[in-house]
Design a protein around this motif. Sequence first.
Motif, PDB file in Angstrom:
ATOM      1  N   ARG A  54       0.827  -1.215   0.000  1.00 53.90           N
ATOM      2  CA  ARG A  54       0.000   0.000   0.000  1.00 53.90           C
ATOM      3  C   ARG A  54       0.860   1.264   0.000  1.00 53.90           C
ATOM      4  N   ASP A  55       1.867   1.299   0.852  1.00 54.34           N
ATOM      5  CA  ASP A  55       2.698   2.501   0.947  1.00 54.34           C
ATOM      6  C   ASP A  55       3.427   2.793  -0.363  1.00 54.34           C
ATOM      7  N   GLN A  56       3.883   1.748  -1.026  1.00 53.40           N
ATOM      8  CA  GLN A  56       4.591   1.943  -2.295  1.00 53.40           C
ATOM      9  C   GLN A  56       3.650   2.471  -3.379  1.00 53.40           C
ATOM     10  N   VAL A  57       2.442   1.929  -3.421  1.00 56.83           N
ATOM     11  CA  VAL A  57       1.467   2.388  -4.413  1.00 56.83           C
ATOM     12  C   VAL A  57       1.101   3.845  -4.147  1.00 56.83           C
ATOM     13  N   ILE A  58       0.847   4.170  -2.877  1.00 59.57           N
ATOM     14  CA  ILE A  58       0.481   5.543  -2.524  1.00 59.57           C
ATOM     15  C   ILE A  58       1.609   6.515  -2.858  1.00 59.57           C
ATOM     16  N   GLU A  59       2.842   6.105  -2.579  1.00 55.95           N
ATOM     17  CA  GLU A  59       3.981   6.969  -2.895  1.00 55.95           C
ATOM     18  C   GLU A  59       4.099   7.192  -4.395  1.00 55.95           C
ATOM     19  N   ARG A  60       3.844   6.153  -5.174  1.00 53.50           N
ATOM     20  CA  ARG A  60       3.884   6.307  -6.634  1.00 53.50           C
ATOM     21  C   ARG A  60       2.789   7.259  -7.098  1.00 53.50           C
TER      22      ARG A  60
END
Length: 383
Positions: free
Chosen positions: A91-97
């Motif tokens: 989730r954090d990686q997707v949100i950061e992208r």
Amino acid sequence: MADDVARLKVIREKVEAGQRLSFEDGLAMEESHDLFELGSLANLVRERLNGDLGFYNVNTHINPTNVCVYTCDFCAFRADLGEAKAYVMDRDQVIERARQAASRGATEMHIVGGLHHKLKLDYYIDVVRWIKETAPEIHVKAYTAVEIEYFSKITRVSTEEVLKRLIDAGLGSLPGGGAEIFHLEVREKVCGAKASTEQWLDVHRTAHRLGLHSNATMLYGHIDRPLHRIDHLVRLRELQDETGGFQTFIPLAFHPDNSEMSEIPKPSGMMDLKTMAISRLMLDNFPHIKAYWVMLGLKTAQIALSFGADDIDGTVVHEKIYHEAGAETPQEVVVDEIRRLITEAGRVPVERDTLYRQVNRGDGRWTSGERIATPALAVLNPR
């Protein structure tokens, strides 16, 4: 040579009159060596539909996972579960992208990836939801027909229900990947385990019925022959006659590196431009033809704007699939460079969003205007 000239003369007469080309006309163009005549004809249609406009968008790619149940021979992107290069974005990686995309003014996030053995549909829905919650202004173009069909299979619900759940999460349109080559003679050999031709077409038919627009592709330059490519284009044309839901066709040049088909050479520049031109001529009911610079290279994509293409794609950040297969193009091209390439080709650069609405920018913000019309499409479409 005389037969070639005579056949192209008949084809020119049809094109100038706005008549639909036949399967046999398609084969005649494939057999022709007169690239410049094919380019001239494709350019006639391209300018009839879109004038001197050259479209691009500001977009970014996200591939949530590279783990995949399928083992398509042409794919260099996929990984097995225990492989060192295997990954799943959290989730954090997707949100950061999504935050990165929003900060640089992207209007679209393009999402495709592997079909992970252990991930449920909820994960793929969540990826869309996380993006829309983080950057609601960004259009989410997500999941190929192959992915949608797989989601339907693992959940045991219809593709329509899968699409409705994704739409509820914020899905805006479908990309065109996974089409490869429709003809069974080729499809069985290069990607026989995944969604069939009929399933691919039916996913798009269903998406169009639900109000979604989508794209279409064709992977050429491997074991395909002229017969297979024309068959592919005709099947797409027939579905577009039925639904009118396709926006853009993207011919995808095969990249063999790091795949199970690495012994096959890449398509030549001649084949790239010829395929572009024939696609524009056969797909008389498609508003747009895209020269995907990531696969073609910037120089060939620029020339393709005079061989039937009216779109050069976008800034394309974080593209993994074709770079894994040996694409030597950059990961990103800045807007100024894209505009320069389009202008140098004699076209007028127009930034568009995913649905081909002109993007207006000012004060660090962007808005979409009216959908850019292709007024001549009704003349070319025999419906």
